[in-house]
Design an enzyme around this catalytic site. Structure first.
Site, PDB file in Angstrom:
ATOM      1  N   HIS A  36    -105.659 114.319 -43.778  1.00  0.00           N
ATOM      2  CA  HIS A  36    -105.699 115.500 -44.720  1.00  0.00           C
ATOM      3  C   HIS A  36    -104.332 116.079 -44.596  1.00  0.00           C
ATOM      4  O   HIS A  36    -103.679 115.840 -43.453  1.00  0.00           O
ATOM      5  CB  HIS A  36    -106.563 116.441 -44.324  1.00  0.00           C
ATOM      6  CG  HIS A  36    -107.101 117.514 -45.123  1.00  0.00           C
ATOM      7  ND1 HIS A  36    -106.450 118.453 -45.402  1.00  0.00           N
ATOM      8  CD2 HIS A  36    -108.143 117.291 -46.124  1.00  0.00           C
ATOM      9  CE1 HIS A  36    -106.813 119.417 -46.459  1.00  0.00           C
ATOM     10  NE2 HIS A  36    -107.979 118.637 -46.914  1.00  0.00           N
ATOM     11  N   ASP A  68    -114.824 114.534 -46.975  1.00  0.00           N
ATOM     12  CA  ASP A  68    -115.571 113.135 -47.664  1.00  0.00           C
ATOM     13  C   ASP A  68    -116.083 112.187 -46.774  1.00  0.00           C
ATOM     14  O   ASP A  68    -116.875 111.322 -47.418  1.00  0.00           O
ATOM     15  CB  ASP A  68    -114.352 112.697 -48.523  1.00  0.00           C
ATOM     16  CG  ASP A  68    -113.956 113.262 -49.698  1.00  0.00           C
ATOM     17  OD1 ASP A  68    -114.792 114.166 -50.399  1.00  0.00           O
ATOM     18  OD2 ASP A  68    -112.852 113.593 -49.693  1.00  0.00           O
TER      19      ASP A  68
HETATM   20  N1  ACO Z   1    -105.585 105.282 -43.446  1.00  0.00           N
HETATM   21  C1  ACO Z   1    -104.690 104.886 -42.858  1.00  0.00           C
HETATM   22  N2  ACO Z   1    -103.504 105.724 -42.814  1.00  0.00           N
HETATM   23  C2  ACO Z   1    -103.415 106.880 -43.287  1.00  0.00           C
HETATM   24  C3  ACO Z   1    -104.367 107.434 -43.955  1.00  0.00           C
HETATM   25  C4  ACO Z   1    -105.657 106.813 -43.999  1.00  0.00           C
HETATM   26  N3  ACO Z   1    -106.718 107.314 -44.471  1.00  0.00           N
HETATM   27  N4  ACO Z   1    -104.244 108.782 -44.123  1.00  0.00           N
HETATM   28  C5  ACO Z   1    -102.913 108.768 -43.900  1.00  0.00           C
HETATM   29  N5  ACO Z   1    -102.312 107.604 -43.244  1.00  0.00           N
HETATM   30  C6  ACO Z   1    -101.033 107.391 -42.773  1.00  0.00           C
HETATM   31  C7  ACO Z   1     -99.944 107.110 -43.917  1.00  0.00           C
HETATM   32  O1  ACO Z   1     -99.913 105.672 -44.121  1.00  0.00           O
HETATM   33  C8  ACO Z   1     -98.860 107.768 -43.255  1.00  0.00           C
HETATM   34  O2  ACO Z   1     -98.443 106.839 -42.127  1.00  0.00           O
HETATM   35  P1  ACO Z   1     -96.522 106.724 -41.859  1.00  0.00           P
HETATM   36  O3  ACO Z   1     -96.459 107.892 -41.401  1.00  0.00           O
HETATM   37  O4  ACO Z   1     -96.634 105.442 -40.958  1.00  0.00           O
HETATM   38  O5  ACO Z   1     -96.132 106.435 -43.265  1.00  0.00           O
HETATM   39  C9  ACO Z   1     -99.401 109.026 -42.401  1.00  0.00           C
HETATM   40  O6  ACO Z   1    -100.484 108.590 -42.064  1.00  0.00           O
HETATM   41  C10 ACO Z   1     -99.267 110.142 -43.220  1.00  0.00           C
HETATM   42  O7  ACO Z   1     -99.898 110.090 -44.335  1.00  0.00           O
HETATM   43  P2  ACO Z   1     -99.757 110.553 -45.940  1.00  0.00           P
HETATM   44  O8  ACO Z   1    -100.084 109.634 -46.943  1.00  0.00           O
HETATM   45  O9  ACO Z   1     -98.331 111.028 -45.939  1.00  0.00           O
HETATM   46  O10 ACO Z   1    -100.501 112.173 -45.962  1.00  0.00           O
HETATM   47  P3  ACO Z   1    -100.689 113.014 -46.940  1.00  0.00           P
HETATM   48  O11 ACO Z   1    -100.877 114.246 -46.306  1.00  0.00           O
HETATM   49  O12 ACO Z   1     -99.589 112.817 -48.161  1.00  0.00           O
HETATM   50  O13 ACO Z   1    -101.970 112.377 -47.553  1.00  0.00           O
HETATM   51  C11 ACO Z   1    -104.341 111.996 -47.816  1.00  0.00           C
HETATM   52  C12 ACO Z   1    -103.101 112.818 -47.203  1.00  0.00           C
HETATM   53  C13 ACO Z   1    -104.065 111.700 -49.256  1.00  0.00           C
HETATM   54  C14 ACO Z   1    -105.652 112.847 -47.612  1.00  0.00           C
HETATM   55  C15 ACO Z   1    -104.464 110.760 -47.044  1.00  0.00           C
HETATM   56  O14 ACO Z   1    -104.590 111.013 -45.836  1.00  0.00           O
HETATM   57  C16 ACO Z   1    -105.208 109.846 -47.641  1.00  0.00           C
HETATM   58  O15 ACO Z   1    -104.986 108.835 -48.475  1.00  0.00           O
HETATM   59  N6  ACO Z   1    -106.728 109.596 -47.114  1.00  0.00           N
HETATM   60  C17 ACO Z   1    -107.543 108.607 -47.440  1.00  0.00           C
HETATM   61  C18 ACO Z   1    -108.192 109.283 -48.829  1.00  0.00           C
HETATM   62  C19 ACO Z   1    -108.991 110.516 -48.434  1.00  0.00           C
HETATM   63  O16 ACO Z   1    -109.828 110.473 -47.719  1.00  0.00           O
HETATM   64  N7  ACO Z   1    -108.978 111.466 -49.422  1.00  0.00           N
HETATM   65  C20 ACO Z   1    -109.732 112.830 -49.048  1.00  0.00           C
HETATM   66  C21 ACO Z   1    -108.814 113.782 -48.644  1.00  0.00           C
HETATM   67  S1  ACO Z   1    -109.725 115.351 -48.669  1.00  0.00           S
HETATM   68  C22 ACO Z   1    -110.016 115.920 -50.208  1.00  0.00           C
HETATM   69  O17 ACO Z   1    -109.206 115.966 -51.004  1.00  0.00           O
HETATM   70  C23 ACO Z   1    -111.219 116.449 -50.382  1.00  0.00           C
END
Ligand code: ACO
Length: 428
Positions: A307, A364
């Site tokens: 998140h 979610d």
């Molecule tokens: N699985 C694996 N790795 C992940 C995940 C995941 N679900 N989420 C983040 N990471 C990793 C990224 O690859 C990144 O790694 P790095 O530092 O080695 O490059 C690090 O964690 C930070 O992630 P970001 O994508 O930069 O975080 P951001 O804040 O931009 O994205 C998000 C947040 C979109 C929710 C992301 O965690 C994600 O894609 N999650 C899966 C989709 C999801 O569940 N979305 C619902 C969110 S809640 C809502 O909107 C209601």
């Protein structure tokens, strides 16, 4: 005396006011940054950028805190239903009994949709995603209620528009499902509660009225309460950006639906269930999925994890996890996906990759399992999210008008060609 933040660019020193909110969150007001320094800030994804002042919802991601209008989400989830939560978010206070009754009556009154609007449903192909229908139809509603195009942020006109939108979104959602399923549309029944009316429009058949079930109604209401607002997330920011051009409320929330559709946002609840199904049917070990999620060269992510704001447990996922058990127990159902989800969560909590990046289950992760338990079809999960988020979108739209928010217009740093001579077609 106002605290100041100091910025040093070369030998030049600049001062900017340091402001704080009611929970003592700090921000540097850079309103005159470009005018005084010639520089802009660069923050793709806006992780460090405040776009507004808001008194609706407070999130403390470090400590896993969520409050609507000051009330903790845990208490609201326990004590009130969706209509009451919507009133709180929209009007800032918990309603009195008579205010709540009036609000319920207004919602019941506005549930039907214009017959000509109803005809539009038959124009969509059977395979149309319900989110596409919802977004299109919300925009269309304004054609049948031209008065809403000129709505302001207060007064009876606004109250009527709020009730109209909150009520019709549920009718449109149910109709889109019925249409896609090739079933006759069920008209709303004003004698039913908000959630039961939705369930009736979804599931009643010409030969069998849907029988309201208290456990299902409460679970649906809880789902909607937990999704009712979440400050400046992707879809709410979209509503604000669109609304900042003074676009009407209906077109603004229609854009919110589109933003919510994506799998990184509201589409994640569907993606989680698809992922858990895949784990179940593939027979591959959970480590296979964890390894893929950790592999930078693989686009796969563990859906329902991570998140932007929560760097601790998302409080909504804790509430949902507990309630999924209760609901399955009360309905005497078993869901193999729950067991997979629990094992997956357990593994991530011991895994350095997830620990270092603060990746915990978000709202979610368990919400799809709850929706499965109460019989909501998979293609409707994000539509349900949109119904739940409606009070938050409307309140944010209203707040931006009240605060006379400037039109949203970020800047960029241009990285393309510098000025060059035009080449005629025959010389290229
Ligand atoms: N699985 C694996 N790795 C992940 C995940 C995941 N679900 N989420 C983040 N990471 C990793 C990224 O690859 C990144 O790694 P790095 O530092 O080695 O490059 C690090 O964690 C930070 O992630 P970001 O994508 O930069 O975080 P951001 O804040 O931009 O994205 C998000 C947040 C979109 C929710 C992301 O965690 C994600 O894609 N999650 C899966 C989709 C999801 O569940 N979305 C619902 C969110 S809640 C809502 O909107 C209601």
């Amino acid at each position: 005396m106002t605290e100041k933040a100091t910025l040093l660019i070369g030998n030049e020193r600049y001062e900017f006011p340091l402001l704080s909110g009611s929970e003592n969150e700090k921000c540097i007001d850079i309103g005159n940054l470009r005018a005084t320094t010639g520089c802009i800030t660069m923050d793709p994804g806006y992780g460090n950028t405040g776009s507004c002042y808001s008194s609706i919802t407070y999130v403390d991601g470090k400590n896993g805190v969520l409050r609507y209008r000051g009330y903790p989400i845990e208490e609201l989830a326990e004590k009130i239903g969706f209509v009451e939560a919507a009133y709180l978010i929209l009007y800032g206070e918990l309603p009195t009994i008579s205010q709540l009754n009036d609000f319920r009556l207004a919602l019941a009154e506005h549930a039907p949709i214009h017959t000509n609007l109803e005809h539009h449903f038959s124009g969509f192909p059977k395979s149309a995603p319900p989110m596409a229908i919802l977004s299109a139809m919300l925009n269309l509603v304004s054609c049948f209620h031209p008065e809403v195009l000129d709505v302001h942020s207060e007064g009876p006109g606004f109250d009527r528009t709020v009730a109209l939108l909150l009520s019709k979104v549920r009718t449109i959602a149910a109709f889109s499902y019925r249409m896609a399923a090739g079933k006759p549309l069920n008209h709303p029944n004003p004698n039913l509660s908000y959630c039961n009316n939705f369930l009736h429009m979804m599931f009643s058949e010409p030969y069998q009225e849907y029988q309201p079930h208290e456990v299902i109604e409460k679970a649906l209401s809880l789902f909607l309460v937990l999704h009712a607002d979440h400050e400046q997330n992707c879809s709410t920011s979209t509503v604000r950006v669109v609304g900042s051009s003074r676009a009407n409320l209906f077109s603004s929330v229609s854009a919110g639906v589109c933003a919510l559709w994506g799998p990184l946002h509201g589409g994640a609840n569907t993606a989680v269930v698809k992922m858990l199904e895949d784990i179940r049917t593939s027979g591959k070990p959970l480590d296979h999925y964890l390894d893929r999620a950790k592999d930078r060269n693989d686009h796969f992510r563990l859906m329902g994890f991570g998140h932007r704001v929560y760097k601790n447990f998302d409080p909504r996922s804790l509430i949902l996890k507990k309630r999924v058990y209760d609901v399955l127990n009360q309905l005497q159902k078993d869901d193999p996906l729950l067991e997979i989800a629990l094992r997956l969560e357990e593994k991530t909590l011991k895994d350095d990759y997830f620990i270092c990046r603060n990746l915990y289950p978000n709202v979610d992760f368990y919400s799809g399992i709850l929706l499965r338990a109460i019989g909501i079809p998979l293609n409707m999960y994000n539509v349900l999210f949109a119904i739940g988020r409606m009070p938050g979108w409307i309140s944010n739209w209203r707040e931006l008008l009240e605060h006379k928010q400037r039109i949203s217009r970020p800047r960029q740093i241009y990285t393309g060609s510098t000025s060059r001579a035009f080449v005629p077609a025959e010389e290229r």
